[in-house]
Design a protein around this motif. Structure first.
Motif, PDB file in Angstrom:
ATOM      1  N   THR A  54       0.856  -1.185   0.000  1.00 24.87           N
ATOM      2  CA  THR A  54       0.000   0.000   0.000  1.00 24.87           C
ATOM      3  C   THR A  54       0.890   1.233   0.000  1.00 24.87           C
ATOM      4  O   THR A  54       2.078   1.142   0.313  1.00 24.87           O
ATOM      5  N   LEU A  55       0.329   2.383  -0.369  1.00 22.34           N
ATOM      6  CA  LEU A  55       1.121   3.606  -0.491  1.00 22.34           C
ATOM      7  C   LEU A  55       0.430   4.759   0.208  1.00 22.34           C
ATOM      8  O   LEU A  55      -0.788   4.934   0.086  1.00 22.34           O
ATOM      9  N   VAL A  56       1.217   5.547   0.930  1.00 17.44           N
ATOM     10  CA  VAL A  56       0.741   6.759   1.588  1.00 17.44           C
ATOM     11  C   VAL A  56       1.412   7.955   0.929  1.00 17.44           C
ATOM     12  O   VAL A  56       2.632   7.979   0.755  1.00 17.44           O
ATOM     13  N   LEU A  57       0.614   8.950   0.553  1.00 19.92           N
ATOM     14  CA  LEU A  57       1.126  10.217   0.038  1.00 19.92           C
ATOM     15  C   LEU A  57       0.865  11.284   1.076  1.00 19.92           C
ATOM     16  O   LEU A  57      -0.278  11.449   1.540  1.00 19.92           O
ATOM     17  N   THR A  58       1.887  12.029   1.456  1.00 24.67           N
ATOM     18  CA  THR A  58       1.723  13.070   2.465  1.00 24.67           C
ATOM     19  C   THR A  58       2.674  14.219   2.164  1.00 24.67           C
ATOM     20  O   THR A  58       3.422  14.184   1.192  1.00 24.67           O
ATOM     21  N   GLY A  59       2.606  15.254   2.982  1.00 24.77           N
ATOM     22  CA  GLY A  59       3.477  16.406   2.816  1.00 24.77           C
ATOM     23  C   GLY A  59       4.429  16.550   3.984  1.00 24.77           C
ATOM     24  O   GLY A  59       4.125  16.115   5.102  1.00 24.77           O
ATOM     25  N   LEU A 104      -3.390   6.108  -0.099  1.00 19.85           N
ATOM     26  CA  LEU A 104      -4.046   6.918   0.927  1.00 19.85           C
ATOM     27  C   LEU A 104      -3.306   8.244   1.053  1.00 19.85           C
ATOM     28  O   LEU A 104      -2.087   8.258   1.217  1.00 19.85           O
ATOM     29  N   ALA A 105      -4.043   9.335   0.953  1.00 20.77           N
ATOM     30  CA  ALA A 105      -3.479  10.667   1.188  1.00 20.77           C
ATOM     31  C   ALA A 105      -3.652  11.013   2.657  1.00 20.77           C
ATOM     32  O   ALA A 105      -4.776  10.996   3.175  1.00 20.77           O
ATOM     33  N   ALA A 106      -2.536  11.301   3.339  1.00 15.23           N
ATOM     34  CA  ALA A 106      -2.557  11.715   4.738  1.00 15.23           C
ATOM     35  C   ALA A 106      -2.337  13.224   4.757  1.00 15.23           C
ATOM     36  O   ALA A 106      -1.256  13.707   4.427  1.00 15.23           O
ATOM     37  N   ILE A 107      -3.380  13.964   5.143  1.00 19.32           N
ATOM     38  CA  ILE A 107      -3.421  15.408   4.896  1.00 19.32           C
ATOM     39  C   ILE A 107      -3.457  16.194   6.192  1.00 19.32           C
ATOM     40  O   ILE A 107      -4.285  15.950   7.070  1.00 19.32           O
ATOM     41  N   ASP A 123      -6.883   6.628  -3.481  1.00 22.15           N
ATOM     42  CA  ASP A 123      -8.097   5.859  -3.202  1.00 22.15           C
ATOM     43  C   ASP A 123      -8.807   6.362  -1.956  1.00 22.15           C
ATOM     44  O   ASP A 123     -10.040   6.350  -1.890  1.00 22.15           O
ATOM     45  N   LEU A 124      -8.045   6.797  -0.967  1.00 20.97           N
ATOM     46  CA  LEU A 124      -8.587   7.202   0.320  1.00 20.97           C
ATOM     47  C   LEU A 124      -7.911   8.494   0.772  1.00 20.97           C
ATOM     48  O   LEU A 124      -6.770   8.762   0.395  1.00 20.97           O
ATOM     49  N   ARG A 125      -8.617   9.251   1.622  1.00 19.16           N
ATOM     50  CA  ARG A 125      -8.087  10.514   2.124  1.00 19.16           C
ATOM     51  C   ARG A 125      -8.416  10.642   3.615  1.00 19.16           C
ATOM     52  O   ARG A 125      -9.596  10.679   3.981  1.00 19.16           O
ATOM     53  N   PHE A 126      -7.375  10.689   4.443  1.00 25.74           N
ATOM     54  CA  PHE A 126      -7.519  10.940   5.870  1.00 25.74           C
ATOM     55  C   PHE A 126      -6.897  12.306   6.149  1.00 25.74           C
ATOM     56  O   PHE A 126      -5.838  12.625   5.616  1.00 25.74           O
ATOM     57  N   ALA A 127      -7.537  13.090   6.998  1.00 24.66           N
ATOM     58  CA  ALA A 127      -7.020  14.429   7.288  1.00 24.66           C
ATOM     59  C   ALA A 127      -7.081  14.727   8.771  1.00 24.66           C
ATOM     60  O   ALA A 127      -7.858  14.123   9.521  1.00 24.66           O
ATOM     61  N   GLU A 128      -6.267  15.684   9.170  1.00 25.18           N
ATOM     62  CA  GLU A 128      -6.243  16.161  10.540  1.00 25.18           C
ATOM     63  C   GLU A 128      -7.092  17.420  10.647  1.00 25.18           C
ATOM     64  O   GLU A 128      -7.175  18.211   9.706  1.00 25.18           O
ATOM     65  N   GLU A 129      -7.715  17.606  11.785  1.00 31.44           N
ATOM     66  CA  GLU A 129      -8.484  18.823  12.031  1.00 31.44           C
ATOM     67  C   GLU A 129      -7.632  20.050  11.729  1.00 31.44           C
ATOM     68  O   GLU A 129      -6.442  20.088  12.021  1.00 31.44           O
ATOM     69  N   GLY A 130      -8.258  21.051  11.131  1.00 30.86           N
ATOM     70  CA  GLY A 130      -7.555  22.272  10.780  1.00 30.86           C
ATOM     71  C   GLY A 130      -7.070  22.303   9.349  1.00 30.86           C
ATOM     72  O   GLY A 130      -6.588  23.344   8.882  1.00 30.86           O
ATOM     73  N   ALA A 131      -7.180  21.183   8.636  1.00 28.76           N
ATOM     74  CA  ALA A 131      -6.775  21.168   7.227  1.00 28.76           C
ATOM     75  C   ALA A 131      -7.738  22.023   6.405  1.00 28.76           C
ATOM     76  O   ALA A 131      -8.914  22.204   6.761  1.00 28.76           O
TER      77      ALA A 131
END
Length: 256
Positions: A54-59, A104-107, A123-131
């Motif tokens: 699996t792959l995670v894309l983040t900044g 999965l995008a970790a935002i 495919d999927l997007r998870f984010a933190e509050e404040g994004a």
């Protein structure tokens, strides 16, 4: 130092999870033409790596991606060459959407313009509050690509896609969750833990099931017989049933 020299894509592979980090700290991780150009080749290598499930894309840092580096759109970055930067962005987006394993995008922080384009291709997007999220070509008089518009509308529906594209306004994470852009919204400080937990789950599941489901969910339904044949000929189904009956974790072996 030239900010473009600090613009890069970092990657690691551990425990079945490839993590790709957009890193351009001087410009809130804005993507340069060189970064757009490099992404498809990087993804191709990770897709071929049997250790990647699996792959995670983040900044890097506190921002996902603030979009395209505008200087590369005007030809001032010195790295665009003869390529159309918008075409480079679409090619990178399509390579991400076509990645053969779950993505999965970790935002956190800004996910704007080209950043939202990349996140939508996952495919999927998870984010933190404040994004914050926005699709901003209307601020620049740019025509958003047809393929990107269709992908956005497929996630949030035509009404929200028009809202975002017509206004170029930013929306908060709660609104993005309500609109369907996000799968999960996490409290501050919980994003990395949840992503690690969820990707462990993804890495433990059948890649055969995931590959077929990804094609079907993305609209390719002409290969149902092909995938059913692969399931009948392979070992994942037998292993899954045996593991269930034996009350143990399955050890799936099929790879794309």
């Amino acid at each position: 130092m030239d900010a473009a020299q600090d613009a890069t894509l970092l990657h690691t592979v551990a425990d079945g999870v490839a993590t790709v980090v957009i890193s351009h700290p001087a410009k809130r991780n804005a993507m340069t033409a060189a970064m757009w150009r490099a992404l498809p080749e990087l993804l191709a290598g990770l897709a071929d790596d049997p250790a990647v499930r699996t792959l995670v894309l983040t900044g890097a840092g506190a921002t996902f991606c603030a979009g395209a580096d505008i200087s590369s759109l005007t030809g001032d970055a010195g790295d665009a060459g003869a390529d159309d930067p918008r075409a480079l962005a679409v090619a990178a987006e399509e390579a991400l959407a076509a990645f053969s394993k779950p993505t999965l995008a970790a935002i956190r922080g800004f996910c704007v313009g080209g950043g939202s384009q990349l996140a939508a291709a996952c495919d999927l997007r998870f984010a933190e509050e404040g994004a914050s999220f926005g699709v901003t070509p209307a601020k620049l008089g740019i025509v958003y690509p047809a393929s990107s518009t269709r992908r956005l509308a497929g996630l949030v529906g035509p009404a929200w896609a028009k809202y975002l594209l017509f206004s170029a306004e930013l929306i908060g994470a709660e609104t993005a969750l309500r609109a369907g852009f996000l799968n999960e919204l996490l409290p501050a400080g919980q994003l990395d833990k949840r992503v690690a937990e969820f990707t462990r789950i993804l890495a433990s599941r059948s890649q055969l099931t995931q590959a077929a489901a990804k094609e079907f969910a993305d609209g390719r339904t002409d290969r149902d017989a092909y995938w059913q044949g692969r399931a009948a000929a392979g070992e994942d189904t037998a292993e899954g049933v045996a593991a269930f009956l034996e009350r143990r974790a399955p050890r799936f072996t099929w790879t794309p």
